[in-house]
Design an enzyme around this catalytic site. Structure first.
Site, PDB file in Angstrom:
ATOM      1  N   ILE A   1     -34.935  -5.889 -78.030  1.00 28.72           N
ATOM      2  CA  ILE A   1     -33.882  -5.218 -78.793  1.00 28.72           C
ATOM      3  C   ILE A   1     -33.799  -5.763 -80.215  1.00 28.72           C
ATOM      4  CG2 ILE A   1     -31.394  -4.792 -78.929  1.00 28.72           C
ATOM      5  CD1 ILE A   1     -31.305  -4.845 -75.895  1.00 28.72           C
TER       6      ILE A   1
ATOM      7  N   SER B   1     -23.097  -6.574 -73.192  1.00 27.09           N
ATOM      8  CA  SER B   1     -23.463  -5.637 -72.131  1.00 27.09           C
ATOM      9  C   SER B   1     -22.274  -5.399 -71.214  1.00 27.09           C
ATOM     10  CB  SER B   1     -24.641  -6.170 -71.307  1.00 27.09           C
ATOM     11  OG  SER B   1     -24.196  -7.034 -70.279  1.00 27.09           O
TER      12      SER B   1
ATOM     13  N   TYR C   1     -23.879 -15.352 -66.729  1.00 23.81           N
ATOM     14  CA  TYR C   1     -24.172 -14.199 -67.577  1.00 23.81           C
ATOM     15  C   TYR C   1     -22.903 -13.404 -67.884  1.00 23.81           C
ATOM     16  CZ  TYR C   1     -26.157  -9.715 -69.078  1.00 23.81           C
ATOM     17  OH  TYR C   1     -26.458  -8.573 -69.778  1.00 23.81           O
TER      18      TYR C   1
ATOM     19  N   LYS D   1     -21.027 -12.779 -71.518  1.00 20.21           N
ATOM     20  CA  LYS D   1     -20.912 -11.455 -72.133  1.00 20.21           C
ATOM     21  C   LYS D   1     -19.458 -11.072 -72.385  1.00 20.21           C
ATOM     22  CE  LYS D   1     -25.243 -10.682 -72.582  1.00 20.21           C
ATOM     23  NZ  LYS D   1     -25.840 -10.836 -73.932  1.00 20.21           N
TER      24      LYS D   1
END
Length: 329
Positions: free
Chosen positions: A18, A159, A171, A175
């Site tokens: 990305i 995300s 994770y 985020k």
């Protein structure tokens, strides 16, 4: 004239994926783009490849301007030197910062299915040192350049893992913190006319993800602790192959940076799908951004194919209802 002509940008973690896609698009739209990462020259022992020089060559082949800067985003001195270089070479100007650097993909795949208490405690730093702490440091240093000029855009690549469980605990925590960073820093920057947003891409077919789902890495996933939608490797591979390209997020950020009315969006979570609709953006042929608010898509991913077949594609979950998915009260 290119819409970003004269703009100065930093895209962290742009050796591949990305970050590379964003850098390509910003440079193609006329910006001078500084790209960062640990790998300066093409690696000889990697099946995935990717380096700063590779990205720079592709940008220059498209007629863009790119300055590769080798930077370890877990090293504060490297980060400080990066911003000093940008400040010195551009008379203190910085228009766009994209916080994309991330170093936890391999660790996440290798531990997927294991609960947090069975993972090494170092998982926290592996996921959130570069992926969160570094984002904050970069945002502080970028703001010091943007505030005096009363303009700028900072983007955290985040995300849907900030809303619901995804991959592992570290994770999701990271985020959600990225999203909260955009909200709180955006609140303090609002009077300075500097925008700060959190961007959620959908399923992106990066080199690393396609390699993981296309190879044997996902075969070790323990189904007991992994959501059903991630257990079928073949379906996941197809999802990412047909999902958005790494450059679509770049199109979205370029459109945001060109929008004179971007401030009302500051502090908010934005999705690539919604920005694509807002600005009339098109991804490469055969690829389409995922609509995370699509009820039809949610039913398909949940295995309710017959109900999905009866559900119109335009029916979407309202944003206020989507946010309840992460409600902690």
């Amino acid at each position: 004239m290119a819409p970003l002509n004269g703009k100065v940008c930093i895209v962290t973690g742009a050796t591949r994926g990305i970050g590379k896609g964003i850098a390509l698009q910003l440079a193609e739209k006329g910006a001078k783009v500084y790209i960062t990462g640990r790998t300066l020259d093409p690696p000889k022992d990697s099946s995935i490849g990717g380096s700063l020089r590779d990205t720079a060559r592709e940008i220059e082949a498209r007629g863009g301007t790119c300055i590769p800067v080798q930077c370890d985003h877990s090293n504060d001195k490297d980060i400080e030197q990066l911003f000093e270089t940008v400040k010195r070479e551009n008379d203190g100007r910085l228009d766009i910062l994209v916080n994309n650097a991330y170093s936890a993909v391999n660790a996440i795949f290798s531990s997927m299915g294991k609960p947090f208490y069975e993972q090494p405690t170092s998982m926290w730093d592996t996921v959130n040192n570069v992926g969160l702490r570094n984002h904050y440091i970069c945002s502080v240093l970028a703001s010091r350049l943007m505030v005096p000029r009363k303009q700028g855009l900072i983007v955290n690549i985040s995300s849907a893992g900030g809303l619901r469980y995804l991959f592992n605990a570290a994770y999701g925590i990271g985020k959600e913190a990225c999203d909260r960073m955009a909200a709180d820093c955006g609140f303090e920057l609002r009077k300075q006319n500097v925008a700060f947003v959190s961007l959620w891409p959908g399923a992106v077919g990066t080199e690393t993800v396609l390699d993981k789902f296309g190879g044997g890495a996902a075969d070790t996933i323990d189904p007991e602790n992994v959501p059903q939608r991630y257990q079928d490797k073949k379906k996941m591979l197809e999802l990412f192959q047909k999902g958005e390209t790494p450059e679509f997020a770049g199109q979205c950020i370029a459109a945001l940076a060109s929008d004179p009315d971007v401030m009302p969006m500051s502090g908010k979570i934005l999705t690539t799908f919604d920005l694509g609709q807002k600005y009339g953006l098109q991804d490469a042929p055969g690829h389409a951004p995922m609509d995370m608010r699509s009820i039809k898509l949610g039913l398909l991913q949940g295995g309710y194919t017959w109900i999905a077949a009866l559900t119109p594609g335009f029916v979407r979950v309202p944003k206020w209802l989507l946010s309840l998915g992460g409600n902690k009260f």
